[in-house]
Design a protein around this motif. Structure first.
Motif, PDB file in Angstrom:
ATOM      1  N   ARG A  64       1.239  -0.645  -0.244  1.00 51.43           N
ATOM      2  CA  ARG A  64       0.090  -0.071   0.024  1.00 51.43           C
ATOM      3  C   ARG A  64       0.563   1.440   0.015  1.00 51.43           C
ATOM      4  O   ARG A  64       0.698   2.492  -0.743  1.00 51.43           O
ATOM      5  N   ASP A  65       1.210   1.477   0.799  1.00 50.68           N
ATOM      6  CA  ASP A  65       2.877   2.300   1.229  1.00 50.68           C
ATOM      7  C   ASP A  65       3.351   2.826  -0.349  1.00 50.68           C
ATOM      8  O   ASP A  65       4.136   3.322  -0.910  1.00 50.68           O
ATOM      9  N   LYS A 119       1.329   4.014  -2.235  1.00 52.26           N
ATOM     10  CA  LYS A 119       1.344   5.474  -2.570  1.00 52.26           C
ATOM     11  C   LYS A 119       2.085   6.104  -2.345  1.00 52.26           C
ATOM     12  O   LYS A 119       2.412   7.574  -3.285  1.00 52.26           O
TER      13      LYS A 119
END
Length: 282
Positions: free
Chosen positions: A79-80, A83
């Motif tokens: 996820r990071d 992002k």
């Protein structure tokens, strides 16, 4: 059974005590000790297996908990990473746009109002873009709209908080909503001139007309707005020359121009505000 066990333990203890003063065991003692050791191994091995089994169960539980933690960490990392990549690309885009506005402001005294594209109409008879700036932000009709790459179109109508932009791909000789664009060649402003008056939807190219016979225009020259006509400020990149050919009547030339700007996935655009016009109106 209990008494037998107690007697057996006492017997072993007596043997052990009696051996403390002797260096050699008797034959019955040796036999008894070997027999006891043989019996003990049959009890010891299953007990070890059972103990190891329960130890493996505890280890499996620990491994399961560690795997769960690793899954959570991997999901958070994924996820990071997404992002981060999104922010990195957005940051690069903003840097490019910032360099563009600084460079343009140094060349010409224009203001560039950044706007977000909030809607795109696919109506064949009324293709427009909607942006999130309006009259409250100083947006007015006939303001040019561009991107970092090149000219996009012109503001056609304005509301307090939004504006409608007609893209340059709607340019044609009979259009009532798009003025012809006077252009020149970057680096040869005083030597080249032409008019963009039509967009060929089949070839996805602009058609430039009114090119003088002695014009030095060449393949891959950068086409920019000339500022003539009072609508489009000078110096906005439009595209590049792909070819030049003799016009219909043999007196002037025409050329095809490939647009520099891409109309796919437009997110931010710049509305060009010309201070001279604002001061004249005041």
């Amino acid at each position: 059974m209990f008494m037998l066990m107690i007697g057996f333990i006492l017997f072993i203890a007596v043997i052990g005590y009696s051996l403390s003063d002797r260096k050699e065991l008797s034959w019955p003692e040796k036999f008894l000790k070997d027999s006891t050791a043989y019996v003990q191994q049959w009890f010891y091995k299953p007990a070890g297996y059972i103990a190891g089994f329960f130890e493996d169960i505890r280890n499996m539980k620990t491994i399961y908990e560690e795997n769960e933690q690793l899954r959570i960490t991997a999901a958070a990392y994924s996820r990071d990473k997404i992002k981060y990549n999104f922010i990195e690309k957005e940051n690069e885009r903003y840097k490019e746009e910032l360099r563009f506005t600084k460079q343009q402001e140094e060349m010409f005294n224009y203001k560039y109002l950044i706007a977000q594209v909030i809607a795109v109409s696919n109506d064949a008879n009324n293709r427009t873009l909607s942006i999130n700036l309006g009259s409250k932000n100083g947006i007015k009709p006939n303001m040019a709209v561009t991107t970092v790459k090149g000219l996009i179109g012109i503001v056609r109508s304005v509301t307090p908080f939004t504006a409608s932009v007609t893209p340059i791909t709607e340019l044609n000789e009979t259009s009532q909503s798009f003025n012809p664009v006077a252009v020149t060649i970057l680096g040869r402003v005083d030597e080249s001139f032409g008019i963009l008056s039509n967009y060929n939807k089949e070839t996805s190219r602009l058609v430039m007309t009114k090119i003088a016979e002695d014009d030095k225009m060449e393949f891959q020259d950068t086409v920019i707005t000339s500022g003539l006509g009072g609508v489009y400020p000078r110096g906005l990149v439009v595209g590049t020359v792909e070819n030049k050919q003799l016009g219909d009547f043999g007196l002037t030339y025409t050329a095809t121009v490939k647009l520099a700007a891409s109309f796919d996935h437009l997110t931010e655009v710049f509305v060009v505000s010309v201070p001279e016009l604002e001061e004249a109106e005041q």
